[in-house]
Design a protein around this motif. Structure first.
Motif, short mmCIF file in Angstrom:
data_model
loop_
_atom_site.label_atom_id
_atom_site.label_comp_id
_atom_site.label_asym_id
_atom_site.label_seq_id
_atom_site.Cartn_x
_atom_site.Cartn_y
_atom_site.Cartn_z
N GLY A 1 0.59 4.89 9.88
CA GLY A 1 1.72 4.76 10.78
C GLY A 1 1.57 3.67 11.82
N ASP A 2 0.64 2.75 11.61
CA ASP A 2 0.45 1.66 12.56
C ASP A 2 1.71 0.81 12.60
OD1 ASP A 2 -2.65 1.93 12.99
OD2 ASP A 2 -2.29 2.05 10.84
N THR B 1 -7.73 -6.27 11.88
CA THR B 1 -7.06 -6.76 10.67
C THR B 1 -5.68 -7.31 10.99
OG1 THR B 1 -8.24 -5.17 9.26
CG2 THR B 1 -6.18 -6.08 8.39
N VAL B 2 -4.93 -6.58 11.81
CA VAL B 2 -3.57 -7.00 12.16
C VAL B 2 -3.59 -8.28 12.98
CG1 VAL B 2 -1.48 -6.38 13.43
CG2 VAL B 2 -2.63 -4.66 12.03
N LEU B 3 -4.47 -8.35 13.97
CA LEU B 3 -4.53 -9.55 14.81
C LEU B 3 -4.92 -10.79 13.99
CD1 LEU B 3 -6.23 -8.11 18.02
CD2 LEU B 3 -3.84 -8.79 17.73
N VAL C 1 8.74 -14.58 11.71
CA VAL C 1 9.11 -13.17 11.88
C VAL C 1 9.22 -12.47 10.53
CG1 VAL C 1 10.94 -11.60 12.63
CG2 VAL C 1 10.25 -13.50 14.10
N MET C 2 9.86 -13.10 9.58
CA MET C 2 10.01 -12.50 8.25
C MET C 2 8.64 -12.26 7.61
SD MET C 2 13.16 -11.92 7.85
CE MET C 2 13.23 -11.58 6.09
N ARG C 3 7.74 -13.20 7.76
CA ARG C 3 6.41 -13.07 7.16
C ARG C 3 5.58 -12.02 7.90
NH1 ARG C 3 4.82 -14.73 2.31
NH2 ARG C 3 5.77 -16.76 2.68
N ILE D 1 2.94 -7.58 7.19
CA ILE D 1 1.60 -7.12 7.56
C ILE D 1 1.50 -5.60 7.45
CG2 ILE D 1 -0.14 -6.98 9.38
CD1 ILE D 1 0.92 -9.63 10.47
N VAL D 2 2.44 -4.91 8.12
CA VAL D 2 2.39 -3.45 8.11
C VAL D 2 2.66 -2.90 6.72
CG1 VAL D 2 3.50 -1.35 9.00
CG2 VAL D 2 2.98 -3.25 10.55
N SER D 3 3.59 -3.52 6.00
CA SER D 3 3.97 -2.98 4.69
C SER D 3 2.97 -3.30 3.58
CB SER D 3 5.35 -3.50 4.29
OG SER D 3 5.33 -4.91 4.12
N ARG D 4 2.22 -4.40 3.70
CA ARG D 4 1.36 -4.82 2.60
C ARG D 4 -0.13 -4.87 2.90
NH1 ARG D 4 4.99 -9.86 0.22
NH2 ARG D 4 6.89 -8.64 -0.13
#
Length: 200
Positions: free
Chosen positions: A20-21, A56-58, A6-8, A12-15
């Protein structure tokens, strides 16, 4: 292992992506405070404005989940299963213009505005994509105007105006209900009047 994952995943969104995804979710593990759980279930709701960013997120989620399991010495590869998948919902420009014009005529100029992109998790996009039909998706407010104005003036709307996913979300019944009915009726009549054959 689940907590580290969860921490890692937060990175994803921040780096790895801009804009606004978002990604939110739930983590369920264990039933007792003195028993080590043998399984953990992590659910993610990923909302992006484009299919490229979604890919990219997946890919990042899979990389991180499998990486954390490997680092922790897991004896098996984590199961990753899609639950629900919706295409990006993009309003048709012409449909949006026609419907917005009808709303402004009915409700007044000041009552109708474009809030900009929103990361809704809506299956409406499936209908538009599958049928090739123009889609016009809109929101309408349900917060007491005085309550909203006070929060806006204090700069506390994020805290004092609960979103529809909050357990404190409680729209005022009226005029919310009437506004919703009027909006649907206005839109329907606008499109039906444009095509007399559909009124039969």
């Amino acid at each position: 292992m689940a907590a580290s994952t969860v921490m890692r995943l937060q990175t994803i969104v921040s780096r790895e992506i801009a804009g606004g995804d978002t990604a939110v979710g739930a983590l369920n593990a264990g039933t007792k405070d003195n028993v080590i759980p043998d399984t953990a279930e992590l659910k993610l709701n990923i909302r992006t404005y484009s299919e490229d960013v979604r890919g990219t997120v997946l890919a990042a989620v899979r990389r991180i989940v499998e990486g954390e399991a490997a680092v922790a010495g897991a004896t098996r590869t984590p199961d990753i299963e899609p639950i629900d998948t919706f295409p990006v919902l993009v309003n048709d420009t012409d449909a949006m213009a026609r419907t917005t014009a009808a709303f402004r005529e009915h409700f007044g100029e000041r009552q109708v505005f474009d809030p900009g992109p929103a990361t809704g998790s809506e299956d409406c996009g499936i209908l538009g994509t599958a049928s090739g039909t123009p889609v016009c998706y809109w929101f309408f407010g349900g917060t007491d105007p005085d309550t909203y104005e006070k929060a806006a003036a204090a700069g506390t709307t994020a805290r004092d105006i609960p979103s529809n996913h909050s357990p404190h979300f409680a729209p005022v019944i009226e005029p919310t209900l009437s506004t919703g009915v009027e909006a649907m009726t206005t839109a329907a009549l606008t499109w039906l009047s444009a095509d007399p054959e559909r009124r039969r």
